[in-house]
Design a protein around this motif. Structure first.
Motif, mmCIF file in Angstrom:
data_model
loop_
_atom_site.group_PDB
_atom_site.id
_atom_site.type_symbol
_atom_site.label_atom_id
_atom_site.label_comp_id
_atom_site.label_asym_id
_atom_site.label_seq_id
_atom_site.Cartn_x
_atom_site.Cartn_y
_atom_site.Cartn_z
ATOM 1 N N VAL A 158 -10.828 60.951 97.108
ATOM 2 C CA VAL A 158 -9.635 61.161 97.931
ATOM 3 C C VAL A 158 -9.345 62.660 97.974
ATOM 4 O O VAL A 158 -9.560 63.375 96.984
ATOM 5 C CB VAL A 158 -8.406 60.357 97.403
ATOM 6 N N GLU A 159 -8.888 63.105 99.115
ATOM 7 C CA GLU A 159 -8.618 64.525 99.318
ATOM 8 C C GLU A 159 -7.163 64.698 99.742
ATOM 9 O O GLU A 159 -6.630 63.903 100.521
ATOM 10 C CB GLU A 159 -9.554 65.055 100.410
ATOM 11 N N TYR A 160 -6.525 65.740 99.206
ATOM 12 C CA TYR A 160 -5.127 66.060 99.532
ATOM 13 C C TYR A 160 -5.079 67.470 100.113
ATOM 14 O O TYR A 160 -5.809 68.359 99.660
ATOM 15 C CB TYR A 160 -4.256 66.008 98.282
ATOM 16 N N LYS A 161 -4.205 67.639 101.095
ATOM 17 C CA LYS A 161 -4.054 68.962 101.718
ATOM 18 C C LYS A 161 -2.573 69.323 101.841
ATOM 19 O O LYS A 161 -1.704 68.452 101.818
ATOM 20 C CB LYS A 161 -4.677 68.971 103.121
ATOM 21 N N ARG A 162 -2.331 70.620 101.975
ATOM 22 C CA ARG A 162 -0.988 71.122 102.304
ATOM 23 C C ARG A 162 -1.163 72.431 103.057
ATOM 24 O O ARG A 162 -2.231 73.069 103.009
ATOM 25 C CB ARG A 162 -0.123 71.312 101.064
ATOM 26 N N THR A 163 -0.117 72.859 103.739
ATOM 27 C CA THR A 163 -0.231 74.059 104.577
ATOM 28 C C THR A 163 0.024 75.348 103.810
ATOM 29 O O THR A 163 -0.392 76.411 104.253
ATOM 30 C CB THR A 163 0.751 73.984 105.762
ATOM 31 N N GLY A 164 0.698 75.266 102.676
ATOM 32 C CA GLY A 164 0.962 76.487 101.919
ATOM 33 C C GLY A 164 1.744 76.211 100.652
ATOM 34 O O GLY A 164 2.134 75.072 100.366
ATOM 35 N N ALA A 165 1.959 77.279 99.874
ATOM 36 C CA ALA A 165 2.697 77.163 98.614
ATOM 37 C C ALA A 165 4.098 76.615 98.880
ATOM 38 O O ALA A 165 4.720 76.920 99.897
ATOM 39 C CB ALA A 165 2.788 78.523 97.934
ATOM 40 N N GLY A 166 4.567 75.792 97.956
ATOM 41 C CA GLY A 166 5.897 75.216 98.098
ATOM 42 C C GLY A 166 5.914 73.919 98.876
ATOM 43 O O GLY A 166 6.925 73.217 98.876
ATOM 44 N N GLN A 167 4.805 73.585 99.527
ATOM 45 C CA GLN A 167 4.711 72.330 100.278
ATOM 46 C C GLN A 167 4.116 71.240 99.379
ATOM 47 O O GLN A 167 3.417 71.524 98.419
ATOM 48 C CB GLN A 167 3.808 72.505 101.510
ATOM 49 N N ASP A 168 4.396 69.989 99.710
ATOM 50 C CA ASP A 168 3.790 68.876 98.983
ATOM 51 C C ASP A 168 2.388 68.609 99.528
ATOM 52 O O ASP A 168 2.134 68.773 100.725
ATOM 53 C CB ASP A 168 4.623 67.599 99.152
ATOM 54 N N PHE A 169 1.493 68.198 98.636
ATOM 55 C CA PHE A 169 0.175 67.745 99.072
ATOM 56 C C PHE A 169 0.314 66.341 99.680
ATOM 57 O O PHE A 169 1.186 65.563 99.284
ATOM 58 C CB PHE A 169 -0.793 67.686 97.881
ATOM 59 N N ALA A 170 -0.558 66.040 100.633
ATOM 60 C CA ALA A 170 -0.546 64.715 101.272
ATOM 61 C C ALA A 170 -1.974 64.330 101.634
ATOM 62 O O ALA A 170 -2.861 65.192 101.759
ATOM 63 C CB ALA A 170 0.335 64.724 102.516
ATOM 64 N N THR A 171 -2.195 63.030 101.781
ATOM 65 C CA THR A 171 -3.505 62.521 102.171
ATOM 66 C C THR A 171 -3.331 61.449 103.226
ATOM 67 O O THR A 171 -2.213 61.039 103.543
ATOM 68 C CB THR A 171 -4.267 61.963 100.950
ATOM 69 N N ASP A 172 -4.462 61.006 103.803
ATOM 70 C CA ASP A 172 -4.440 59.870 104.729
ATOM 71 C C ASP A 172 -5.822 59.215 104.696
ATOM 72 O O ASP A 172 -6.723 59.680 103.988
ATOM 73 C CB ASP A 172 -4.034 60.296 106.148
ATOM 74 N N ALA A 173 -5.991 58.152 105.457
ATOM 75 C CA ALA A 173 -7.227 57.361 105.402
ATOM 76 C C ALA A 173 -8.460 58.163 105.799
ATOM 77 O O ALA A 173 -9.579 57.834 105.386
ATOM 78 C CB ALA A 173 -7.088 56.139 106.311
ATOM 79 N N SER A 174 -8.277 59.225 106.598
ATOM 80 C CA SER A 174 -9.433 60.013 107.021
ATOM 81 C C SER A 174 -9.945 60.928 105.903
ATOM 82 O O SER A 174 -10.994 61.563 106.063
ATOM 83 C CB SER A 174 -9.070 60.859 108.243
ATOM 84 N N LEU A 175 -9.217 61.012 104.781
ATOM 85 C CA LEU A 175 -9.582 61.923 103.696
ATOM 86 C C LEU A 175 -10.016 61.164 102.444
ATOM 87 O O LEU A 175 -9.786 61.592 101.313
ATOM 88 C CB LEU A 175 -8.396 62.835 103.360
ATOM 89 N N THR A 176 -10.669 60.012 102.649
ATOM 90 C CA THR A 176 -11.109 59.200 101.520
ATOM 91 C C THR A 176 -12.392 58.450 101.891
ATOM 92 O O THR A 176 -12.855 58.518 103.043
ATOM 93 C CB THR A 176 -9.994 58.200 101.099
ATOM 94 N N GLY A 177 -12.977 57.751 100.909
ATOM 95 C CA GLY A 177 -14.124 56.890 101.167
ATOM 96 C C GLY A 177 -15.324 57.590 101.774
ATOM 97 O O GLY A 177 -15.775 58.623 101.295
ATOM 98 N N ALA A 178 -15.837 57.008 102.881
ATOM 99 C CA ALA A 178 -17.085 57.476 103.491
ATOM 100 C C ALA A 178 -16.998 58.914 103.965
ATOM 101 O O ALA A 178 -18.019 59.619 104.020
ATOM 102 C CB ALA A 178 -17.467 56.563 104.653
ATOM 103 N N THR A 179 -15.819 59.373 104.323
ATOM 104 C CA THR A 179 -15.675 60.779 104.724
ATOM 105 C C THR A 179 -16.194 61.687 103.620
ATOM 106 O O THR A 179 -16.764 62.745 103.899
ATOM 107 C CB THR A 179 -14.194 61.099 105.024
ATOM 108 N N CYS A 180 -16.011 61.262 102.379
ATOM 109 C CA CYS A 180 -16.414 62.076 101.229
ATOM 110 C C CYS A 180 -17.834 61.731 100.757
ATOM 111 O O CYS A 180 -18.677 62.615 100.609
ATOM 112 C CB CYS A 180 -15.434 61.892 100.074
ATOM 113 N N TRP A 181 -18.118 60.432 100.521
ATOM 114 C CA TRP A 181 -19.413 60.116 99.925
ATOM 115 C C TRP A 181 -20.582 60.342 100.869
ATOM 116 O O TRP A 181 -21.725 60.489 100.432
ATOM 117 C CB TRP A 181 -19.451 58.727 99.299
ATOM 118 N N SER A 182 -20.333 60.405 102.188
ATOM 119 C CA SER A 182 -21.441 60.675 103.108
ATOM 120 C C SER A 182 -22.041 62.057 102.855
ATOM 121 O O SER A 182 -23.251 62.253 103.024
ATOM 122 C CB SER A 182 -20.976 60.560 104.564
#
Length: 200
Positions: A158-182
Motif C-alpha cells: 500500500v502506498e500513501y501520498k501527501r502534497t506537503g509538510a503538515g498535510q495528512d497522508f492518504a491512499t486509495d485503491a489505485s495505490l495498492t495490490g497489483a499496482t505495486c507487485w507488478s
C-alpha cells in the motif's frame, strides 16, 4: 509529765516544718529528681530513593499513516546512503515509480547486517519514504503476512501520498495490490524487495 508532753509537741512540729522547708529550698535551687528521663537525640532522617525518570512516550505514526509504521524513521535502514531519483534499482523497472530521494526502513533489528534478509520473516514491515528537500511526500509499505498472497511473496502493498509538510497522508485503491507487485515481480529473486541491505 504533762508539762513535758506540752512542750515536746510544738518542738517536734517546728522541727518537721524546718526539714520540709529545707527540701523546698533544694528543689528551688534546681536539683533534678533522680527519676527525670535523660534527653534523647533524634534519629537522622532516612534518605529516600530518587524518583525514576518518566518513561519515553511511545512513537506516533505520521498523520494518516497506520499504527504499525510509528517511529519508522528510527528503524534500521537498508540503504547506507539516501537513494537518489533514477537510481540503478529503478533502471531494472525502466522508470522511477517513487520519485524523490528515498530511504528504505525495516522493522527487523539486524536487517542492516543482512540478518534477517531475503526472505524476510512473517510479520516484517518495510517502509520506503520518499520526498524532496527533506519533506516526505510518499510512504510505500510492504507487510509480510503468511498466506495472504503466496503468488506474490505473501506481501501486502500500500502506498500513501501527501502534497506537503503538515498535510495528512492518504491512499486509495489505485495505490495498492497489483499496482505495486507488478513492478516488484522483477525483484522476486530477492523476496520482492528491490533495495539490498548495504554493508555498514
Amino acid at each position: 509529765m504533762a508539762r513535758l508532753r506540752t512542750w515536746c509537741t510544738p518542738a517536734v512540729a517546728a522541727l518537721a516544718l524546718g526539714l520540709a522547708g529545707c527540701g523546698d529550698r533544694d528543689d528551688a535551687a534546681g536539683t533534678t529528681p533522680a527519676s527525670a528521663p535523660a534527653a534523647t537525640t533524634a534519629a537522622p532522617p532516612t534518605p529516600t530513593a530518587p524518583e525514576p525518570p518518566a518513561p519515553e512516550p511511545p512513537p506516533r505514526p505520521l498523520p494518516g499513516l497506520p499504527p504499525d509504521t510509528a517511529g519508522f524513521e528510527d528503524w534500521p535502514r537498508l540503504n547506507a546512503a539516501p537513494i537518489p531519483p533514477d537510481s540503478a534499482q529503478t533502471a531494472r523497472v525502466g522508470f522511477d515509480a517513487h520519485r524523490g530521494v528515498k530511504n528504505v526502513h525495516v522493522d527487523q533489528p539486524g536487517a542492516r547486517a543482512g540478518d534477517p534478509g531475503p526472505p524476510y520473516p512473517d510479520g516484517t514491515v518495510l517502509v520506503k519514504a520518499a520526498g524532496t528537500g527533506g519533506d516526505l511526500t510518499l510512504v510505500a509499505i510492504m507487510r509480510k503476512v503468511a498466506g495472504s498472497d503466496p503468488a506474490h511473496g505473501d506481501w501486502e502493498y500500500v502506498e500513501y501520498k501527501r502534497t506537503g509538510a503538515g498535510q495528512d497522508f492518504a491512499t486509495d485503491a489505485s495505490l495498492t495490490g497489483a499496482t505495486c507487485w507488478s513492478c516488484h515481480a522483477i525483484a522476486a529473486g530477492t523476496d520482492w524487495v528491490f533495495t539490498p541491505a548495504d554493508p555498514g
